[in-house]
Design an enzyme around this catalytic site. Sequence first.
Site, PDB file in Angstrom:
ATOM      1  N   HIS A  35       0.789  -1.240   0.042  1.00  0.00           N
ATOM      2  CA  HIS A  35       0.218   0.221  -0.009  1.00  0.00           C
ATOM      3  C   HIS A  35       0.904   1.291  -0.056  1.00  0.00           C
ATOM      4  O   HIS A  35       2.123   1.182   0.149  1.00  0.00           O
ATOM      5  CB  HIS A  35      -0.979  -0.086   1.344  1.00  0.00           C
ATOM      6  CG  HIS A  35      -0.242  -0.107   2.470  1.00  0.00           C
ATOM      7  ND1 HIS A  35      -0.354  -0.946   3.342  1.00  0.00           N
ATOM      8  CD2 HIS A  35       0.639   0.926   3.118  1.00  0.00           C
ATOM      9  CE1 HIS A  35       0.254  -0.579   4.425  1.00  0.00           C
ATOM     10  NE2 HIS A  35       1.041   0.224   4.373  1.00  0.00           N
ATOM     11  N   ALA A  36       0.234   2.453  -0.240  1.00  0.00           N
ATOM     12  CA  ALA A  36       1.059   3.755  -0.030  1.00  0.00           C
ATOM     13  C   ALA A  36       0.102   4.606   0.781  1.00  0.00           C
ATOM     14  O   ALA A  36      -1.145   4.443   0.801  1.00  0.00           O
ATOM     15  CB  ALA A  36       1.125   4.360  -1.409  1.00  0.00           C
TER      16      ALA A  36
END
Length: 129
Positions: A51-52
């Site tokens: 994820h970011a």
Amino acid sequence: MKRSLVKFVKIPRVEDDCFLCFMEGNRQIPFDIKRIFYIGLPVPNLSRGKHAHRVNKQVLFCIQGVVRMVLDDGREKEEVILDKPEVGLFLDNMIWHEMKDMDEKTILLVVASELYDEKDYFRNYEDFL
Ligand code: T46
């Protein structure tokens, strides 16, 4: 010159009859620390992250064991091994990251600039791009 995605944060390590590491917000950690969490007891071949964050910045320390971090800004990918409690990895916002190859002893300690907010996560790579 090529921009490196890997930015280390080195913190003091005091040695006497054990080791002691410490960090302070806006000193070694380049933001106000709003949240701390840790991750441990991984199952074999665990891969986490993927994820970011839109806004949240973090510094990740492998305080025991080892982890391979894969970082991706949408253009470049870099990998780095963390296995020293006094060497953290700065995870800027908008960096897709994955934690891989932890061993059974690995403990990750993460300090974060923001409170937990699921809306801050890109969990889909295409949306991140
Ligand atoms: C990151 C990497 C390095 C909370 O409720 N509060 C929290 O502060 C955190 C960190 C997580 N959670 C919940 C959200 C999920 O239901 O715990 C569950 C597992 O979280 P996640 O799947 O995001 O865990 P990781 O290990 O993939 O990622 C974590 C952090 O969430 C993330 O910010 O950058 O460690």
